[in-house]
Design a protein around this motif. Structure first.
Motif, PDB file in Angstrom:
ATOM      1  N   ARG A 162       0.837  -1.209   0.000  1.00  0.00           N
ATOM      2  CA  ARG A 162       0.000   0.000   0.000  1.00  0.00           C
ATOM      3  C   ARG A 162       0.869   1.255   0.000  1.00  0.00           C
ATOM      4  NH1 ARG A 162      -5.246  -0.676   3.806  1.00  0.00           N
ATOM      5  NH2 ARG A 162      -5.758   1.284   2.765  1.00  0.00           N
ATOM      6  N   LEU A 163       1.969   1.208   0.740  1.00  0.00           N
ATOM      7  CA  LEU A 163       2.856   2.379   0.765  1.00  0.00           C
ATOM      8  C   LEU A 163       3.522   2.573  -0.587  1.00  0.00           C
ATOM      9  CD1 LEU A 163       4.524   2.087   4.300  1.00  0.00           C
ATOM     10  CD2 LEU A 163       2.587   3.516   3.604  1.00  0.00           C
ATOM     11  N   ARG A 164       3.897   1.465  -1.230  1.00  0.00           N
ATOM     12  CA  ARG A 164       4.515   1.590  -2.557  1.00  0.00           C
ATOM     13  C   ARG A 164       3.508   2.151  -3.566  1.00  0.00           C
ATOM     14  NH1 ARG A 164       8.419  -2.409  -0.905  1.00  0.00           N
ATOM     15  NH2 ARG A 164       6.988  -4.161  -0.970  1.00  0.00           N
ATOM     16  N   LEU A 165       2.271   1.710  -3.460  1.00  0.00           N
ATOM     17  CA  LEU A 165       1.235   2.234  -4.362  1.00  0.00           C
ATOM     18  C   LEU A 165       1.048   3.737  -4.154  1.00  0.00           C
ATOM     19  CD1 LEU A 165      -1.473  -0.584  -4.267  1.00  0.00           C
ATOM     20  CD2 LEU A 165      -0.159   0.160  -6.260  1.00  0.00           C
ATOM     21  N   ALA A 166       1.234   4.185  -2.930  1.00  0.00           N
ATOM     22  CA  ALA A 166       1.120   5.616  -2.620  1.00  0.00           C
ATOM     23  C   ALA A 166       2.425   6.357  -2.922  1.00  0.00           C
ATOM     24  CB  ALA A 166       0.735   5.811  -1.155  1.00  0.00           C
ATOM     25  N   GLU A 167       3.390   5.647  -3.502  1.00  0.00           N
ATOM     26  CA  GLU A 167       4.689   6.200  -3.889  1.00  0.00           C
ATOM     27  C   GLU A 167       5.458   6.767  -2.701  1.00  0.00           C
ATOM     28  OE1 GLU A 167       3.731   8.750  -7.203  1.00  0.00           O
ATOM     29  OE2 GLU A 167       3.748   7.023  -8.562  1.00  0.00           O
ATOM     30  N   VAL A 168       5.302   6.107  -1.567  1.00  0.00           N
ATOM     31  CA  VAL A 168       6.030   6.493  -0.356  1.00  0.00           C
ATOM     32  C   VAL A 168       7.471   5.995  -0.460  1.00  0.00           C
ATOM     33  CG1 VAL A 168       6.253   5.977   2.115  1.00  0.00           C
ATOM     34  CG2 VAL A 168       4.011   6.571   1.137  1.00  0.00           C
ATOM     35  N   GLU A 169       8.399   6.874  -0.066  1.00  0.00           N
ATOM     36  CA  GLU A 169       9.817   6.493  -0.039  1.00  0.00           C
ATOM     37  C   GLU A 169      10.390   6.498   1.375  1.00  0.00           C
ATOM     38  OE1 GLU A 169      11.450   9.366  -2.697  1.00  0.00           O
ATOM     39  OE2 GLU A 169      10.374   8.532  -4.426  1.00  0.00           O
ATOM     40  N   ARG A 170       9.912   7.460   2.161  1.00  0.00           N
ATOM     41  CA  ARG A 170      10.429   7.577   3.532  1.00  0.00           C
ATOM     42  C   ARG A 170       9.306   7.313   4.530  1.00  0.00           C
ATOM     43  NH1 ARG A 170      13.465  13.251   4.238  1.00  0.00           N
ATOM     44  NH2 ARG A 170      11.309  13.957   4.003  1.00  0.00           N
ATOM     45  N   VAL A 171       9.685   6.662   5.635  1.00  0.00           N
ATOM     46  CA  VAL A 171       8.711   6.308   6.659  1.00  0.00           C
ATOM     47  C   VAL A 171       9.192   6.868   7.997  1.00  0.00           C
ATOM     48  CG1 VAL A 171       7.806   4.332   7.926  1.00  0.00           C
ATOM     49  CG2 VAL A 171       7.940   4.228   5.449  1.00  0.00           C
ATOM     50  N   TRP A 172       8.297   7.532   8.722  1.00  0.00           N
ATOM     51  CA  TRP A 172       8.585   8.102  10.043  1.00  0.00           C
ATOM     52  C   TRP A 172       7.745   7.350  11.056  1.00  0.00           C
ATOM     53  CZ3 TRP A 172      11.860  12.530  10.147  1.00  0.00           C
ATOM     54  CH2 TRP A 172      12.209  12.999   8.882  1.00  0.00           C
ATOM     55  N   VAL A 173       8.398   6.846  12.101  1.00  0.00           N
ATOM     56  CA  VAL A 173       7.694   5.936  13.007  1.00  0.00           C
ATOM     57  C   VAL A 173       7.729   6.450  14.438  1.00  0.00           C
ATOM     58  CG1 VAL A 173       7.483   3.548  13.788  1.00  0.00           C
ATOM     59  CG2 VAL A 173       8.437   4.018  11.525  1.00  0.00           C
ATOM     60  N   GLY A 174       6.568   6.378  15.107  1.00  0.00           N
ATOM     61  CA  GLY A 174       6.481   6.658  16.539  1.00  0.00           C
ATOM     62  C   GLY A 174       5.375   5.815  17.133  1.00  0.00           C
ATOM     63  N   GLY A 175       5.290   5.803  18.465  1.00  0.00           N
ATOM     64  CA  GLY A 175       4.205   5.064  19.116  1.00  0.00           C
ATOM     65  C   GLY A 175       4.741   4.141  20.196  1.00  0.00           C
ATOM     66  N   LEU A 176       3.975   3.092  20.487  1.00  0.00           N
ATOM     67  CA  LEU A 176       4.255   2.213  21.633  1.00  0.00           C
ATOM     68  C   LEU A 176       4.263   0.750  21.176  1.00  0.00           C
ATOM     69  CD1 LEU A 176       1.871   4.045  24.104  1.00  0.00           C
ATOM     70  CD2 LEU A 176       4.363   4.281  23.945  1.00  0.00           C
ATOM     71  N   ALA A 177       5.110  -0.064  21.761  1.00  0.00           N
ATOM     72  CA  ALA A 177       6.218   0.376  22.579  1.00  0.00           C
ATOM     73  C   ALA A 177       7.513   0.256  21.778  1.00  0.00           C
ATOM     74  CB  ALA A 177       6.319  -0.483  23.845  1.00  0.00           C
ATOM     75  N   LEU A 178       8.492   1.059  22.154  1.00  0.00           N
ATOM     76  CA  LEU A 178       9.744   1.141  21.402  1.00  0.00           C
ATOM     77  C   LEU A 178      10.397  -0.220  21.191  1.00  0.00           C
ATOM     78  CD1 LEU A 178      12.218   2.678  20.246  1.00  0.00           C
ATOM     79  CD2 LEU A 178      13.019   2.926  22.593  1.00  0.00           C
TER      80      LEU A 178
END
Ligand SMILES: [Zn+2]
Length: 191
Positions: A121-137
């Motif tokens: 799905r991310l590739r279809l949206a032409e995403v190249e970079r991903v930023w991640v946050g949340g729980l748990a590390l």
């Protein structure tokens, strides 16, 4: 200085649910403190057209990760219960990919990429970079970051937007080392 998100970016908000916050079944110390930080990132993603992915841990009542089934965790994030709901202060974007994971009673699943089709799905949206946050590390965030790297994305972990469980006191630090060695960039500052 944090770069501005753009349309080729995705923001992954991992498991910001009541059971992982104060008063929950499996609380992460300072878990609540990620909410305000992530809200600013979600607003930025909404403004800039970045893809937003919101994941939830979403277990059946007899999930294999629960102690009464022989697993390591107390009962948490049972689908449809208040503990599984997003933290009430978390900004819930209208436009996002919503993903509930670890729904199979016989299978643990920490990563947002595990069996969800998210990479495609991310590739279809032409995403190249991903930023991640949340729980748990040291669990779901780490697993999500490592899978994102394995899928070929450029990955940035937003450190102020995550907290570790720290079953062992060094778990959070070890998780950071592991992610960095695998190629993730650790963003220590955040808007
Ligand atoms: Zn779980």
């Amino acid at each position: 200085m944090i770069e501005q998100l753009a349309s080729a970016d995705a923001l992954l908000v991992v498991d910001v649910q009541n059971d992982f916050c104060r008063g929950g079944a499996l609380p992460v110390a300072e878990g609540d403190q990620v909410v305000a930080v992530l809200n600013r990132w979600i607003e930025q993603a909404e403004r800039t057209g970045a893809t937003i992915v919101m994941t939830r841990d979403w277990h059946p009542p007899n999930h294999c990760s629960f102690t009464d089934q022989g697993g390591p965790w107390p009962v948490h994030c049972v689908a449809g219960t208040p503990g599984a709901a997003y933290h009430s202060d978390l900004r819930i974007p209208q436009r996002a990919i919503y993903m509930d994971k670890a729904r199979d009673p016989d299978r643990e699943s920490y990563s947002g990429f595990d069996g969800t089709g998210l990479a495609q799905r991310l590739r279809l949206a032409e995403v190249e970079r991903v930023w991640v946050g949340g729980l748990a590390l040291d669990y779901c965030v780490k697993a999500t970051v490592l899978d994102a790297l394995a899928e070929g994305f450029e990955v940035h972990l937003i450190l102020p937007a995550t907290r570790p469980v720290n079953i062992h006191p060094e778990d959070g630090h070890k998780a950071l080392d592991e992610m960095q060695q695998a190629g993730a960039t650790i963003e220590r500052n955040s808007p």
